[in-house]
Scaffold this active site. Structure first.
Site, mmCIF file in Angstrom:
data_model
loop_
_atom_site.group_PDB
_atom_site.id
_atom_site.type_symbol
_atom_site.label_atom_id
_atom_site.label_comp_id
_atom_site.label_asym_id
_atom_site.label_seq_id
_atom_site.Cartn_x
_atom_site.Cartn_y
_atom_site.Cartn_z
ATOM 1 N N ASP A 326 0.854 -1.186 0.000
ATOM 2 C CA ASP A 326 0.000 0.000 0.000
ATOM 3 C C ASP A 326 0.897 1.246 0.000
ATOM 4 O OD1 ASP A 326 -2.188 1.638 0.024
ATOM 5 O OD2 ASP A 326 -3.183 0.671 1.702
ATOM 6 N N GLU A 527 -9.867 7.790 3.836
ATOM 7 C CA GLU A 527 -8.884 7.370 4.833
ATOM 8 C C GLU A 527 -8.619 8.398 5.922
ATOM 9 O OE1 GLU A 527 -5.323 5.601 2.837
ATOM 10 O OE2 GLU A 527 -6.517 6.145 1.109
HETATM 11 C C1 BGC Z 1 -5.140 2.945 0.315
HETATM 12 C C2 BGC Z 1 -5.419 1.830 -0.645
HETATM 13 C C3 BGC Z 1 -5.369 2.340 -2.051
HETATM 14 C C4 BGC Z 1 -4.052 3.025 -2.302
HETATM 15 C C5 BGC Z 1 -3.924 3.603 -3.680
HETATM 16 C C6 BGC Z 1 -3.893 3.683 -0.044
HETATM 17 O O1 BGC Z 1 -3.698 4.761 0.788
HETATM 18 O O2 BGC Z 1 -5.013 2.428 1.616
HETATM 19 O O3 BGC Z 1 -6.657 1.248 -0.368
HETATM 20 O O4 BGC Z 1 -5.550 1.274 -2.937
HETATM 21 O O5 BGC Z 1 -3.869 4.070 -1.384
HETATM 22 O O6 BGC Z 1 -4.708 4.707 -3.844
HETATM 23 C C1 BGC Z 2 -3.699 9.400 -2.461
HETATM 24 C C2 BGC Z 2 -4.493 8.191 -2.143
HETATM 25 C C3 BGC Z 2 -3.783 7.437 -1.106
HETATM 26 C C4 BGC Z 2 -3.466 8.287 0.099
HETATM 27 C C5 BGC Z 2 -2.607 7.541 1.044
HETATM 28 C C6 BGC Z 2 -3.451 10.195 -1.213
HETATM 29 O O1 BGC Z 2 -2.662 11.274 -1.496
HETATM 30 O O2 BGC Z 2 -4.354 10.165 -3.398
HETATM 31 O O3 BGC Z 2 -4.684 7.397 -3.259
HETATM 32 O O4 BGC Z 2 -4.578 6.380 -0.752
HETATM 33 O O5 BGC Z 2 -2.808 9.460 -0.251
HETATM 34 O O6 BGC Z 2 -2.458 8.087 2.274
#
Ligand code: BGC
Ligand code: BGC
Length: 839
Positions: A326, A527
């Site tokens: 990830d 997130e």
């Molecule tokens: C998320 C994943 C996601 C990845 C790519 C991460 O922060 O936890 O679920 O697939 O980013 O965007």
């Molecule tokens: C990205 C996401 C990713 C996340 C991780 C963002 O900047 O756009 O895809 O999951 O950071 O923390």
């Protein structure tokens, strides 16, 4: 009995035993992170030995240099890598993160994606310089449809889908999503999430189908087969399908207090019986990739857990695809950083997601392979796994992404009527009826209907996070061509039946409605921005409740339609309304709500309620306190006529409630923070009451109006060193937010900035402040106009702040003569302008 069904049955027995033993205290102790593979469920990799495939892999690998092999292990994000980089470093994969769009745009359409995919494909296939041509896997989070593309069909989020209890529908959604992804030139989705969220304070709960592992397990194979096609058929991984990625392995939904990227402090038995439930059926269905979780198990980061990644997943469960990391999650493994992590590869990670850190990671990994710190066997195993997936997916033969038959007619495929019909059916099936007193539902469409609430005509709110942008923030209805809001869907059917309709967020109406449908709910989040301390809906803001009560007070029957990614404590809203529908996050097809809520024009019920809770609904706002208000499996139909008696309105929460990550609201420090003005001499005075000023006269504060009376503060500097400062009660760990693209958002108005001097800082104790110069950038803003500026948290880290222990989330200074007004300071992603870290 087929294998998956048998396994499901076994699993529910095991689950019950696990829960019982937990209650009885008989479970293996949490705290231990040693894995014992034997009792774990087995899976059967459905693809037999394929001599021809192995031959192709071996032949290709024999031509690859160690540099080329290392390149395959690394995935970069499109905002930080160019086709030229791919040509040079021979990377194995690229991804588009939640906020990453072609050419740094905010929003992208199919044409832009295809052009980008072609450019990267050409680079990967370029053999000048003596390189071997290896096509790229191009991954994206198509987690509720191809949600990062303008005009795509947006399916209900997974917590809604869990309520449908309809695995076949998952297959159809998977197929439709795969087609839309392929139509834009991409070939890999980071889905499905097989999370089994146990604490819905977790902001990613809506990405999980259910808290019940049997439901998650029953969906896993169907979703994977929908996305990839069914193993053994000609459709498997053909040009209409994509590579899937089951995520996040393991126990992303089991962390303490529901903290995103947290620690699952649970026994191995719970890990195995609850959180792993979806993986064996996904492997049986041939899922080609599995994404490791950011989280830890009993203190050990998953990205470094050999026992789980290698011994359990690859060896015991026979997973023969590859494990992808990830977003810079390897950097959290002890001893690692974002650009250096041999431990992760040695633990069994095959490809590392190194969005902006790929270059350093490539150099370090290459050196470590050469020195033997990463054994060559491990590298060869990882590369072979990745290449097998690429061969199986036909990427070597596929040609340009834009030449894919679906991509050639992307305008017909993306957001097609057929796909929207599937999404609309999913909306209908996912609605859960919690209350229907006096038979207020179904609504007669021949009457005068009011649709009210700030979700009435708001496609962004009904879609949630991972929608066009990462957090789903900053979107308007016009960003969703082809989509329909819930209010628009109701209006369409009411008008067609000869009734009349008014849509007004604030509930104001010209004629007295026969019935009001109030649509309201959570703001979009993803997130960690969605993590909450308790289950209170909108702490401190009761405008939805007031709206419902107000309409009822006028003698209008009220149907409440609640939009949320998860169950929340809404007993007061349930009591206030005549009927209450949990609509989850239904996505782009708002008309599906009207299909169920309204009768047909000839008075029939065309669609009854079908949805059953896949998450228990809480009776208090305290997680885990009291029996559920509505248990798992609950859901009324139109046949249920028994009225619901008033629910308890005791939330169980005491004290003022504040959303996490907000520091200043309406010009004042929020609960838990102290706000002071500090003079050039270092002496401070409280900033709670205005007017106020430092004793040395360096800084003065007065109140002014932003959107309401005295809801902002104006600061005037007459000495250079003076500043304002917000201090937290205890140090805060903002490291996760810093790794993501989270910003410190300030709603500010520049009134005067004569010497172009201003800075914002985050403090972490003595000698540990990161300050970002903002003067020249602020000087460019229109004077006297309110704007939300966002400073990336990364800037503070760069400037020296230790983001693990922030004590002052907001310090602000300016030069003599400066006059700045501030209304609000919070973490977020929704801004008018992103500031640069510039020194
Ligand atoms: C998320 C994943 C996601 C990845 C790519 C991460 O922060 O936890 O679920 O697939 O980013 O965007
Ligand atoms: C990205 C996401 C990713 C996340 C991780 C963002 O900047 O756009 O895809 O999951 O950071 O923390």
């Amino acid at each position: 009995m087929s294998l998956p069904v048998r396994r499901l049955r076994q699993m529910s027995t095991v689950l019950v035993t696990a829960l019982l033993s937990l209650l009885g205290g008989g479970a293996a102790a949490a705290g231990d992170a040693t894995v014992h593979p034997d009792p774990w469920p087995r899976a059967t990799w459905p693809l037999g030995k394929d001599a021809a495939l192995e031959q192709r892999v071996a032949t290709l690998m024999s031509k690859m240099s160690v540099e080329e092999k290392v390149g395959q292990l690394i995935q970069a994000d499109i905002l930080s890598v160019t086709p030229e980089d791919v040509r040079k470093y021979r990377l194995g994969s690229i991804l588009a993160g939640g906020n990453s769009k072609p050419d740094g745009r905010l929003l992208a359409n199919a044409e832009q994606w295809k052009a980008l995919a072609d450019a990267f494909h050409r680079a990967a296939m370029d053999t000048s310089g003596g390189h071997v041509a290896i096509p790229l896997l191009f991954g994206v989070d198509a987690v509720h449809g191809h949600n990062g593309t303008v005009g795509a069909t947006l399916f209900p989020q997974n917590s809604a889908l869990g309520a449908t209890r309809d695995p076949e529908l998952m297959r159809e959604i998977g197929e439709a999503t795969a087609e839309e992804v392929r139509a834009t030139g991409l070939n890999w989705t980071f889905a499905p999430a097989l999370s089994v969220p146990q604490d819905v304070r977790w902001g990613r709960s809506y990405e999980g189908y259910s808290q019940d592992p049997t439901i998650v397990a029953s969906y896993a194979a169907a979703t994977v087969e929908g996305l990839q096609g069914k193993v053994g058929t000609p459709q498997f991984l053909d040009g209409m399908h994509v590579v899937a990625s089951a995520k996040h392995f393991l126990a992303d939904g089991g962390t303490k207090d529901g903290r995103d990227q947290g620690d699952a402090q649970i026994s191995e038995e719970v890990l195995r019986t609850v959180h792993a439930a979806g993986y064996p059926p996904a492997i049986d269905a041939g899922v080609q990739t599995i994404m490791a979780s950011f989280s830890s198990w009993n203190g050990q980061k998953m990205h470094g857990n050999k026992g789980l990644l290698t011994d359990v997943l690859k060896t015991h469960m026979d997973f023969q695809g590859f494990v992808v990391g990830d977003w810079n999650a390897h950097g959290q493994v002890p001893g690692c950083s974002n650009d250096d992590c041999p431990a992760s590869i040695n633990a069994g990670m095959d490809m590392l997601m190194a969005p902006d850190s790929w270059r350093g990671l490539y150099d370090h990994t290459l050196a470590e392979v050469k020195s033997g710190k990463i054994p060559m066997d491990r590298v060869n195993d990882a590369v072979a796994r990745i290449l097998r997936v690429k061969f199986r997916a036909g990427l070597f033969e596929a040609g340009l992404p834009s030449a894919n038959p679906l991509a050639m007619k992307s305008a017909e495929v993306v957001g097609s009527a057929g796909h929207r019909a599937i999404a609309r059916r999913a909306v209908r099936e996912s609605l859960v009826l919690l209350k229907n007193n006096g038979g207020v539902l179904p609504v007669d469409p021949r009457k005068h209907v009011l649709v009210a609430g700030d979700g009435a005509d708001n496609i962004s709110r009904q879609s949630g996070g991972w929608t066009l942008t990462w957090q789903g923030a900053g979107l308007k209805n016009e960003n969703f061509p082809g989509a329909q809001s819930i209010g628009a869907g109701i209006a369409e059917q009411v008008k067609a039946a000869g009734g009349t309709v008014e849509i007004a967020a604030d509930g104001r109406h010209a004629g007295k409605p026969d019935v009001a449908i109030v649509v309201f709910g959570e703001d979009p989040y993803a997130e960690f921005q969605g993590d909450i301390p308790n289950l209170m809906y909108r702490p401190g803001d009761e405008h939805d409740l007031e709206l419902i009560r107000h309409l009822r007070g006028e003698g209008i029957p009220v149907v409440a339609v609640f939009l949320s990614g998860r169950p929340l404590w809404v007993n007061r809203e349930i009591n206030a309304a005549d009927a209450f529908v949990a609509a989850w996050l239904p996505g782009s097809e708002g008309g599906g709500v009207a299909d169920v809520l309204l009768r047909t024009r000839d008075g029939r019920v065309a669609h009854d309620f079908h949805g059953k809770l896949s998450y228990a609904w809480p009776s208090t706002a305290v997680h885990g306190q009291g029996a559920p208000q509505f248990p798992l499996g609950f859901g009324l139909t139109y046949a249920d006529t028994k009225p619901l008696t008033a629910l308890s309105e005791v939330s169980g929460i005491t004290g003022e409630q504040i959303p996490v990550g907000n520091y200043l609201e309406r010009g004042k420090a929020v609960h838990g923070y102290a706000f002071t003005l500090v003079g050039a001499d270092g002496a401070s005075v409280p900033g709670d009451v205005s007017p106020a000023g430092t004793s040395d006269g360096g800084l003065r504060m007065t109140a002014l109006d932003y959107k309401a009376q005295e809801d902002a503060r104006r600061f005037a500097w007459s000495k250079d060193q003076a500043r304002l400062s917000v201090r937290a009660r205890a140090p805060m760990d903002l490291d996760r937010e810093t790794n993501g693209d989270v910003l410190l958002v300030t709603t500010v108005r520049v009134d005067a900035l004569p010497d172009r001097e201003a800075w914002v800082g985050m403090g972490c104790g003595k000698g540990c402040e990161g300050r970002v110069e903002l003067g020249p950038q602020l000087a460019k803003l229109a004077q006297g106009a309110w704007v939300r500026i966002g400073v990336p948290l990364k800037c503070f880290r760069k400037a020296g702040a230790d983001m693990h222990r922030i004590e002052q989330p907001f310090n602000w200074g300016a030069g003599k003569g400066a006059e700045l007004s501030i209304a609000r300071v919070a973490l977020g992603t929704d801004v008018d302008q992103v500031m640069e870290c510039a020194k």
